[in-house]
Design a protein around this motif. Sequence first.
Motif, short mmCIF file in Angstrom:
data_model
loop_
_atom_site.label_atom_id
_atom_site.label_comp_id
_atom_site.label_asym_id
_atom_site.label_seq_id
_atom_site.Cartn_x
_atom_site.Cartn_y
_atom_site.Cartn_z
N ARG A 87 0.70 -1.16 -0.03
CA ARG A 87 -0.05 0.09 0.03
C ARG A 87 0.95 1.24 -0.10
N LEU A 88 0.48 2.26 -0.71
CA LEU A 88 1.07 3.62 -0.48
C LEU A 88 1.04 4.12 0.73
N VAL A 89 1.98 4.51 1.40
CA VAL A 89 1.90 5.08 2.89
C VAL A 89 2.60 6.68 2.58
N GLU A 90 2.14 7.23 3.65
CA GLU A 90 2.63 8.73 3.76
C GLU A 90 2.28 9.49 2.63
N GLU A 91 3.36 10.15 1.94
CA GLU A 91 3.33 10.98 0.83
C GLU A 91 3.17 10.28 -0.34
N GLU A 92 3.46 9.02 -0.47
CA GLU A 92 3.76 8.21 -1.67
C GLU A 92 2.54 8.25 -2.60
N THR A 93 2.98 8.67 -4.05
CA THR A 93 1.88 8.53 -4.89
C THR A 93 2.22 7.69 -6.17
N ILE A 94 1.19 7.40 -7.01
CA ILE A 94 1.18 6.48 -7.92
C ILE A 94 2.39 7.22 -8.83
N PRO A 95 2.54 8.36 -9.39
CA PRO A 95 3.52 8.62 -10.24
C PRO A 95 4.94 8.49 -9.70
N GLU A 96 5.20 8.53 -8.36
CA GLU A 96 6.64 8.19 -7.62
C GLU A 96 6.77 6.87 -7.83
N VAL A 97 5.77 6.15 -7.59
CA VAL A 97 6.09 4.51 -7.63
C VAL A 97 6.14 4.23 -8.92
N LEU A 98 5.60 4.59 -10.02
CA LEU A 98 5.98 4.37 -11.30
C LEU A 98 7.08 4.68 -11.90
N ALA A 99 7.38 6.02 -11.32
CA ALA A 99 9.06 6.48 -11.72
C ALA A 99 10.23 5.47 -11.06
N PHE A 100 9.87 5.13 -9.66
CA PHE A 100 10.74 4.36 -9.20
C PHE A 100 10.83 2.91 -10.02
N TRP A 101 9.60 2.41 -10.49
CA TRP A 101 9.63 1.18 -11.17
C TRP A 101 10.24 1.55 -12.57
N ASP A 102 10.15 2.56 -13.42
CA ASP A 102 11.04 2.82 -14.27
C ASP A 102 12.58 2.76 -14.16
N GLN A 103 13.03 3.24 -13.37
CA GLN A 103 14.37 3.32 -12.78
C GLN A 103 14.80 1.63 -12.70
N VAL A 104 14.09 0.91 -11.93
CA VAL A 104 14.33 -0.19 -11.60
C VAL A 104 14.35 -1.18 -12.89
N THR A 105 13.28 -1.04 -13.86
CA THR A 105 13.26 -1.56 -15.09
C THR A 105 14.64 -1.18 -16.16
N ALA A 106 14.87 -0.16 -16.17
CA ALA A 106 15.97 0.17 -16.83
C ALA A 106 17.38 -0.40 -16.27
N GLU A 107 17.34 -0.36 -15.01
CA GLU A 107 18.54 -1.01 -14.39
C GLU A 107 18.57 -2.62 -14.41
N LEU A 108 17.42 -3.01 -14.48
CA LEU A 108 17.45 -4.64 -14.70
C LEU A 108 17.73 -5.02 -16.06
N THR A 109 17.15 -4.07 -16.88
CA THR A 109 17.47 -4.28 -18.35
C THR A 109 18.98 -4.16 -18.76
N ALA A 110 19.52 -3.41 -18.19
CA ALA A 110 20.91 -2.76 -18.46
C ALA A 110 21.89 -4.10 -17.98
N PHE A 111 21.36 -4.51 -16.65
CA PHE A 111 22.09 -5.68 -15.86
C PHE A 111 21.99 -6.82 -16.86
N ILE A 112 21.07 -7.27 -17.18
CA ILE A 112 20.63 -8.49 -17.88
C ILE A 112 21.28 -8.24 -19.20
#
Length: 170
Positions: A87-112
């Motif tokens: 669940r989103l807590v405190e001041e977390e927002t959907i755009p922030e979660v999606l931006a974090f996931w975009d970063q993770v996605t890019a890092e995972l892709t580059a790593f693989i």
Amino acid sequence: MASLSTEVPGDERATLLAFVESQRAGLRETLEGLTEEQAASRPTVSELSLSGLVKHAAETEYAWLRMAQQRPNDRLRSAEDYRNGFRLVEEETIPEVLAFWDQVTAELTAFIEGVPSLDESFPLPEAPWFPKDTKVSMRWLLLHLVEEFARHAGHADILRETVDGTKAMG
């Protein structure tokens, strides 16, 4: 719902990354057009929400990436904090979660893309649900992410249809 492009990757690595992305996109798309409140609602008897599922998927991908890289996970949750991963807590927002996931996605892709072989392996952490002293391959990691995201995309499809009647297919 996300679909594979008309150009099918010819090699195993690109094919697996494409399947991971397809399932990832299917989960993310369930948020489209919803308010933060709608996405955080729990319209079924479970405690799952769409925004919580997306947060969980992003953090799960990050955790597996850090394991594969054999680097510390600075987002590792304690047993007491486990529920806040859904669940989103405190001041977390959907755009922030999606931006974090975009970063993770890019890092995972580059790593693989950078590992010499999908046969490269890494140790699983000690946990009651993992066999002791087990290593898994990068191929296993990608297939596990497909499984993880597909499971939660199915949950998300049901939640989205319950929230506003929108169907993923048809």
